[in-house]
Design a protein around this motif. Structure first.
Motif, PDB file in Angstrom:
ATOM      1  N   ILE A 188      21.898  22.666  -3.388  1.00  0.00           N
ATOM      2  CA  ILE A 188      22.779  23.829  -3.546  1.00  0.00           C
ATOM      3  C   ILE A 188      22.356  24.938  -2.594  1.00  0.00           C
ATOM      4  O   ILE A 188      23.193  25.561  -1.935  1.00  0.00           O
ATOM      5  N   LEU A 189      21.068  25.185  -2.486  1.00  0.00           N
ATOM      6  CA  LEU A 189      20.574  26.220  -1.570  1.00  0.00           C
ATOM      7  C   LEU A 189      20.928  25.889  -0.124  1.00  0.00           C
ATOM      8  O   LEU A 189      21.363  26.759   0.633  1.00  0.00           O
ATOM      9  N   ILE A 190      20.767  24.633   0.259  1.00  0.00           N
ATOM     10  CA  ILE A 190      21.122  24.208   1.621  1.00  0.00           C
ATOM     11  C   ILE A 190      22.626  24.355   1.836  1.00  0.00           C
ATOM     12  O   ILE A 190      23.075  24.856   2.866  1.00  0.00           O
ATOM     13  N   LEU A 191      23.416  23.939   0.849  1.00  0.00           N
ATOM     14  CA  LEU A 191      24.877  24.055   0.928  1.00  0.00           C
ATOM     15  C   LEU A 191      25.290  25.513   1.100  1.00  0.00           C
ATOM     16  O   LEU A 191      26.117  25.830   1.955  1.00  0.00           O
ATOM     17  N   ARG A 192      24.719  26.404   0.318  1.00  0.00           N
ATOM     18  CA  ARG A 192      25.080  27.829   0.391  1.00  0.00           C
ATOM     19  C   ARG A 192      24.786  28.411   1.771  1.00  0.00           C
ATOM     20  O   ARG A 192      25.543  29.246   2.268  1.00  0.00           O
ATOM     21  N   ASP A 193      23.684  27.955   2.387  1.00  0.00           N
ATOM     22  CA  ASP A 193      23.336  28.446   3.730  1.00  0.00           C
ATOM     23  C   ASP A 193      24.300  27.943   4.795  1.00  0.00           C
ATOM     24  O   ASP A 193      24.618  28.650   5.739  1.00  0.00           O
ATOM     25  N   LYS A 194      24.781  26.709   4.645  1.00  0.00           N
ATOM     26  CA  LYS A 194      25.632  26.082   5.666  1.00  0.00           C
ATOM     27  C   LYS A 194      27.123  26.229   5.412  1.00  0.00           C
ATOM     28  O   LYS A 194      27.924  26.007   6.313  1.00  0.00           O
ATOM     29  N   LEU A 195      27.498  26.591   4.193  1.00  0.00           N
ATOM     30  CA  LEU A 195      28.909  26.582   3.799  1.00  0.00           C
ATOM     31  C   LEU A 195      29.717  27.587   4.610  1.00  0.00           C
ATOM     32  O   LEU A 195      29.422  28.774   4.626  1.00  0.00           O
ATOM     33  N   ASN A 196      30.751  27.081   5.272  1.00  0.00           N
ATOM     34  CA  ASN A 196      31.679  27.905   6.042  1.00  0.00           C
ATOM     35  C   ASN A 196      32.972  27.962   5.233  1.00  0.00           C
ATOM     36  O   ASN A 196      33.794  27.062   5.293  1.00  0.00           O
ATOM     37  N   ILE A 197      33.118  29.022   4.440  1.00  0.00           N
ATOM     38  CA  ILE A 197      34.246  29.142   3.521  1.00  0.00           C
ATOM     39  C   ILE A 197      34.822  30.548   3.601  1.00  0.00           C
ATOM     40  O   ILE A 197      34.085  31.519   3.756  1.00  0.00           O
ATOM     41  N   LYS A 198      36.160  30.621   3.542  1.00  0.00           N
ATOM     42  CA  LYS A 198      36.860  31.908   3.555  1.00  0.00           C
ATOM     43  C   LYS A 198      37.911  31.896   2.453  1.00  0.00           C
ATOM     44  O   LYS A 198      38.575  30.897   2.230  1.00  0.00           O
ATOM     45  N   LEU A 199      38.060  33.033   1.815  1.00  0.00           N
ATOM     46  CA  LEU A 199      39.152  33.236   0.874  1.00  0.00           C
ATOM     47  C   LEU A 199      40.362  33.654   1.699  1.00  0.00           C
ATOM     48  O   LEU A 199      40.308  34.653   2.408  1.00  0.00           O
ATOM     49  N   ILE A 200      41.437  32.857   1.645  1.00  0.00           N
ATOM     50  CA  ILE A 200      42.592  33.141   2.510  1.00  0.00           C
ATOM     51  C   ILE A 200      43.866  33.500   1.755  1.00  0.00           C
ATOM     52  O   ILE A 200      44.861  33.856   2.367  1.00  0.00           O
ATOM     53  N   GLY A 201      43.844  33.400   0.431  1.00  0.00           N
ATOM     54  CA  GLY A 201      45.058  33.748  -0.300  1.00  0.00           C
ATOM     55  C   GLY A 201      44.981  33.435  -1.767  1.00  0.00           C
ATOM     56  O   GLY A 201      43.912  33.129  -2.307  1.00  0.00           O
ATOM     57  N   ILE A 202      46.133  33.492  -2.381  1.00  0.00           N
ATOM     58  CA  ILE A 202      46.257  33.227  -3.811  1.00  0.00           C
ATOM     59  C   ILE A 202      47.598  32.509  -4.029  1.00  0.00           C
ATOM     60  O   ILE A 202      48.577  32.796  -3.333  1.00  0.00           O
ATOM     61  N   THR A 203      47.608  31.570  -4.966  1.00  0.00           N
ATOM     62  CA  THR A 203      48.835  30.813  -5.211  1.00  0.00           C
ATOM     63  C   THR A 203      49.819  31.633  -6.036  1.00  0.00           C
ATOM     64  O   THR A 203      49.424  32.471  -6.847  1.00  0.00           O
ATOM     65  N   ARG A 204      51.081  31.355  -5.828  1.00  0.00           N
ATOM     66  CA  ARG A 204      52.138  32.034  -6.589  1.00  0.00           C
ATOM     67  C   ARG A 204      52.609  31.206  -7.768  1.00  0.00           C
ATOM     68  O   ARG A 204      53.247  31.707  -8.667  1.00  0.00           O
ATOM     69  N   GLY A 205      52.324  29.901  -7.723  1.00  0.00           N
ATOM     70  CA  GLY A 205      52.771  29.017  -8.798  1.00  0.00           C
ATOM     71  C   GLY A 205      54.218  28.613  -8.603  1.00  0.00           C
ATOM     72  O   GLY A 205      54.923  29.103  -7.739  1.00  0.00           O
ATOM     73  N   ILE A 206      54.631  27.693  -9.439  1.00  0.00           N
ATOM     74  CA  ILE A 206      56.014  27.203  -9.373  1.00  0.00           C
ATOM     75  C   ILE A 206      56.717  27.492 -10.668  1.00  0.00           C
ATOM     76  O   ILE A 206      56.205  27.488 -11.707  1.00  0.00           O
TER      77      ILE A 206
END
Length: 124
Positions: free
Chosen positions: A106-124
C-alpha cells in the motif's frame, strides 16, 4: 484480508485513501466486498501484474460517484467511477483470484499512484 480503498471523504468533499479490512475467506471475499460496498456487481481492472482495481460494475449509472483518471503501471490511462479497491492478483490453477494487499505494498502504491479526480457522475 486487507485492501486499500480510494473513495470520497464526505466531510472534506475530496478523495481519500483508507484501509479496508474484511474477515473473509477466499470463497466469500467477492460477495463480502459487494455487500460492504453496496455494489450490485464488481468490475475488475488490472493496475499492474500484481494488483487489481475493483469498482462498482454500475458506477457510471449511479448519481454522485467520483470519477477518477488513473495511469496504470502498463502506461494505460483509464477512468473509473466510484470507490476503487486495490487488491492483490492471486494466480490459481483455474483462474485469477483476489487476495489481501500488504501494508508495504500500500505504501509503495501510494507513492507511485498517478490518479486525478476528474468529475462526478450524474446518474441515470
Amino acid at each position: 484480508m486487507l485492501f486499500y480503498k480510494i473513495g470520497l471523504n464526505i466531510n472534506l468533499m475530496k478523495s481519500e485513501g483508507t484501509l479496508l479490512k474484511l474477515n473473509s475467506s477466499r470463497e466469500s471475499v467477492y460477495q463480502d466486498l459487494a455487500r460492504i460496498m453496496e455494489y450490485e456487481t464488481l468490475d475488475f481492472q488490472d493496475y499492474s501484474e500484481e494488483l487489481v482495481m475493483i469498482v462498482d460494475g454500475n458506477g457510471y449509472f449511479n448519481k454522485n460517484y467520483l470519477v477518477f483518471q488513473i495511469v496504470t503501471q502498463y502506461g494505460d490511462t483509464i477512468e473509473l467511477a466510484g470507490s476503487i479497491i486495490f487488491a492483490k492478483n492471486i494466480e490459481t490453477e483455474d483462474s485469477t483470484d483476489i487476495g489481501p494487499i500488504s501494508e508495504e505494498e500500500i505504501l509503495i502504491l501510494r507513492d507511485k499512484l498517478n490518479i486525478k479526480l476528474i468529475g462526478i457522475t450524474r446518474g441515470i
